[in-house]
Design a protein around this motif. Structure first.
Motif, PDB file in Angstrom:
ATOM      1  N   VAL A   1     -41.776  -5.209  17.608  1.00  0.00           N
ATOM      2  CA  VAL A   1     -41.053  -4.737  16.378  1.00  0.00           C
ATOM      3  C   VAL A   1     -40.963  -6.377  15.560  1.00  0.00           C
ATOM      4  O   VAL A   1     -41.723  -6.004  14.303  1.00  0.00           O
ATOM      5  N   ALA A   2     -40.747  -7.204  16.125  1.00  0.00           N
ATOM      6  CA  ALA A   2     -40.564  -8.461  15.031  1.00  0.00           C
ATOM      7  C   ALA A   2     -41.943  -8.958  14.634  1.00  0.00           C
ATOM      8  O   ALA A   2     -41.848  -9.398  13.580  1.00  0.00           O
ATOM      9  N   GLN A   3     -43.031  -8.623  15.189  1.00  0.00           N
ATOM     10  CA  GLN A   3     -44.204  -8.974  14.906  1.00  0.00           C
ATOM     11  C   GLN A   3     -44.557  -7.959  13.464  1.00  0.00           C
ATOM     12  O   GLN A   3     -45.383  -8.791  12.815  1.00  0.00           O
ATOM     13  N   GLU A   4     -44.169  -7.104  13.244  1.00  0.00           N
ATOM     14  CA  GLU A   4     -44.409  -6.097  12.206  1.00  0.00           C
ATOM     15  C   GLU A   4     -43.458  -6.563  10.920  1.00  0.00           C
ATOM     16  O   GLU A   4     -43.607  -6.332   9.795  1.00  0.00           O
ATOM     17  N   GLY A   5     -42.416  -7.748  11.110  1.00  0.00           N
ATOM     18  CA  GLY A   5     -41.809  -8.143   9.912  1.00  0.00           C
ATOM     19  C   GLY A   5     -40.274  -8.024  10.008  1.00  0.00           C
ATOM     20  O   GLY A   5     -39.652  -8.291   8.894  1.00  0.00           O
ATOM     21  N   GLY A   6     -39.640  -7.347  11.070  1.00  0.00           N
ATOM     22  CA  GLY A   6     -38.167  -7.040  11.038  1.00  0.00           C
ATOM     23  C   GLY A   6     -37.724  -7.260  12.327  1.00  0.00           C
ATOM     24  O   GLY A   6     -38.574  -7.319  13.452  1.00  0.00           O
ATOM     25  N   LEU A   7     -36.306  -7.268  12.530  1.00  0.00           N
ATOM     26  CA  LEU A   7     -35.713  -7.088  13.915  1.00  0.00           C
ATOM     27  C   LEU A   7     -34.757  -5.995  13.927  1.00  0.00           C
ATOM     28  O   LEU A   7     -34.841  -5.025  13.477  1.00  0.00           O
ATOM     29  N   LEU A   8     -33.631  -6.382  14.679  1.00  0.00           N
ATOM     30  CA  LEU A   8     -32.779  -5.415  14.945  1.00  0.00           C
ATOM     31  C   LEU A   8     -31.644  -4.806  13.841  1.00  0.00           C
ATOM     32  O   LEU A   8     -31.486  -3.518  13.738  1.00  0.00           O
ATOM     33  N   ASN A   9     -31.388  -5.833  13.035  1.00  0.00           N
ATOM     34  CA  ASN A   9     -30.495  -5.391  11.776  1.00  0.00           C
ATOM     35  C   ASN A   9     -31.310  -4.426  10.892  1.00  0.00           C
ATOM     36  O   ASN A   9     -30.931  -3.512  10.322  1.00  0.00           O
ATOM     37  N   CYS A  10     -32.658  -4.856  10.837  1.00  0.00           N
ATOM     38  CA  CYS A  10     -33.608  -3.946  10.044  1.00  0.00           C
ATOM     39  C   CYS A  10     -33.847  -2.521  10.493  1.00  0.00           C
ATOM     40  O   CYS A  10     -34.065  -1.778   9.701  1.00  0.00           O
TER      41      CYS A  10
END
Length: 433
Positions: free
Chosen positions: A418-427
C-alpha cells in the motif's frame, strides 16, 4: 375572616413580591456589570507583546478581581508566576481555565476570544471526572491485559475502524494483516460502500472532539490533470448517504489527512491556503477554528509537490498530547522546514519528539511511495499499528513509540504494497469514536 389573618396574608404577599423585585434588581445589576466590564479589552491588554510580564501580572490581577466572568477564581500563585512567552490568546485562556479550575463556559470563551470552544468544556469536565475516579481508586490507569496465548492485548475501546471496500479487493494481503491485528485486540471494523479509492481518511468527514462530523469539500488539486486520478475522486455526499453518515457541510477544500486534532488543538499544513485561494488566510483560520472547535496550528508543508504531493500533516507529525508532537526526524528535513517548524514549536510551546524518517529509498516504479514514513500509523485509544519497512530504523521507531505511549500496545505491520502507492495506515483508515 379575622382582621389579623387578612393582615398576615397581606404582609406575606408583600414580602414575596418584595423579594422577587429584589432578586430581579440584583440580576439586572449583575448582568449590567457583566456587560459593562470590558473583559475582552483587558484580556487583549494582557496579550500585548511590548509590555513586561510584571505589568501583565498586574493586568491579570485586575481581570481576576473585576471581571464577573472570572469572579476572583484565578489563584494568587498563578498570577505571580504568569508569563506570556510566545503563546496566543487561545492557549493563554485555556491555560488560565485549566490551571485554576475555571470551567471554560461558552460565555467566557465568546466574551474573551470571540469563539465558542465546546471541546474545552468537554476536556475540563472529563479531567474533573478523571480526578474524581482517581481519588476513589488507585487502579484507574489503563491496563494492558495478558491474553491466553501470553501475548499483550489492548483493552477494548469504543472506536470503530472503517476502510474502503477497495482495500480488501486491491490489497488483500495487507488488508488481511491489518484485520488480524484488529481482531486480535477485539477492535471493531467495517468497510465503506461507494468509495472510488482506498484513501478514506481524506474524503470522509472529520470527527471533532465534541463528536460532531464536519464534511469538507473534497477537491484536492493533486488529483487534477490526471484523468485516472480525477475519476478516482469519491463523491463524498454519496459515500455518506450509502453509509448512513450525517455530517455538517463546509465549502472549505480540505482533506482529512491534513487535519490532526488533540485536546482543543488542530494541526493543519499550509497547503490549506493554496487549496483555498479565494479565502483570506486569517479568515480561513478563524473559520476552521469555529468548525473544528479548536485552536489552529499551521505547519509548513514541503515546497516541492513532487516530493510531497498531498502536503498532508499526517505525513509529517502526530499529536502525543496537547503540548507534545511526534514527527519526522528534523535532521532529515529541509532547512527551511526545520526553521519554520521551530517557529511553531516556540509559538505554541510544543515539545517535538523526533521519529525515524527514511529518505534514501529510491524506486522509479513508485515515485509517490510513502515507504519510510513511520508517523503515518493507525492510532486507537489503546493500540497503535505501526508500519515497518525491514530496516534498522524499525526497532528505533518501536522503542520511541513504546516510551511515548507506555499505556498503548504497539503492533507492527508490513504495509509496503500500500505504501508504494503513496500512503500508509492513517491514510487508509477512518476512525470513529
Amino acid at each position: 375572616m379575622k382582621i389579623e389573618v387578612i393582615i398576615g396574608i397581606t404582609s406575606g404577599l408583600i414580602g414575596i413580591v418584595g423579594g422577587a423585585i429584589s432578586a430581579i434588581l440584583f440580576l439586572k445589576k449583575r448582568i449590567k456589570r457583566m456587560m459593562e466590564y470590558p473583559t475582552a479589552e483587558v484580556f487583549n491588554q494582557l496579550m500585548q507583546k511590548d509590555i513586561s510580564d510584571a505589568k501583565r501580572r498586574r493586568i491579570l490581577a485586575k481581570l481576576n478581581k473585576k471581571s464577573p466572568l472570572i469572579n476572583k477564581r484565578i489563584k494568587d500563585a498563578y498570577i505571580q508566576n504568569f508569563t506570556l512567552d510566545k503563546r496566543g490568546k487561545e492557549a493563554v485562556l485555556f491555560d488560565i481555565c485549566n490551571s485554576n479550575d475555571i470551567e471554560p463556559t461558552d460565555d467566557i470563551c465568546k466574551a474573551i476570544i470571540g469563539v465558542y470552544m465546546p471541546s474545552w468544556k468537554k476536556e475540563y469536565q472529563e479531567k474533573r471526572q478523571s480526578q474524581k475516579v482517581e481519588s476513589e481508586s488507585s487502579t484507574t490507569k489503563q491496563k494492558i491485559e495478558l491474553d491466553e496465548t501470553k501475548t499483550f492485548k489492548a483493552k477494548v475501546g469504543n472506536q470503530t475502524v472503517y476502510m474502503s471496500e477497495l482495500l480488501k479487493d486491491r490489497y488483500s494481503d495487507a488488508c488481511n494483516r491489518l484485520i488480524q491485528i484488529l481482531e486480535k485486540h477485539n477492535v471493531k471494523y467495517a468497510f465503506l460502500k461507494g468509495t472510488k479509492d482506498i484513501w478514506c481518511r481524506d474524503y470522509m468527514p472529520v470527527q471533532i472532539e465534541s463528536g460532531k462530523f464536519i464534511q469538507f469539500r473534497y477537491d484536492p488539486s493533486y488529483l487534477k490533470g490526471n484523468k485516472e486520478w480525477e475519476d478516482s475522486r469519491s463523491d463524498v455526499k454519496e459515500v455518506c448517504r450509502l453509509n448512513n453518515i450525517d455530517a455538517q457541510s463546509s465549502d472549505i477544500n480540505l482533506d482529512g489527512g491534513n487535519v490532526l486534532i488533540c485536546e482543543g488543538r488542530a494541526i493543519i499544513s499550509d497547503r490549506i491556503f493554496s487549496e483555498n485561494p479565494d479565502w483570506d488566510k486569517e479568515e480561513l483560520v478563524r473559520e476552521l477554528s469555529k468548525l473544528l472547535e479548536c485552536e489552529i496550528i499551521i505547519i509548513k508543508a514541503v515546497n516541492s509537490k513532487d516530493e510531497d504531493f498531498t502536503g498532508h500533516a499526517d505525513g509529517m507529525v502526530r499529536f502525543v498530547n496537547r503540548n507534545t508532537i511526534l514527527g519526522n526526524d528534523r535532521t532529515k528535513e529541509y532547512k527551511y522546514w526545520q526553521e519554520e517548524m521551530q517557529k511553531v514549536i516556540e509559538k505554541f510551546g510544543l515539545r517535538y519528539i523526533d521519529m525515524p524518517f527514511i529518505t534514501d529509498i529510491k524506486d522509479s516504479k513508485h515515485p509517490l511511495s510513502a515507504i519510510g514514513i513511520y508517523v503515518n500509523y493507525l492510532e486507537l485509544d489503546n493500540l497503535i499499528v505501526l508500519p515497518i519497512f525491514g530496516r534498522e530504523e524499525d526497532k528505533d521507531a518501536v522503542d520511541i513509540l513504546q516510551k511515548t505511549f507506555p499505556n498503548k500496545v504497539i503492533e507492527t505491520i508490513d504495509y509496503n504494497e500500500v505504501a508504494q502507492e503513496g500512503g500508509l495506515l492513517n491514510c487508509t483508515t477512518w476512525v470513529v469514536s
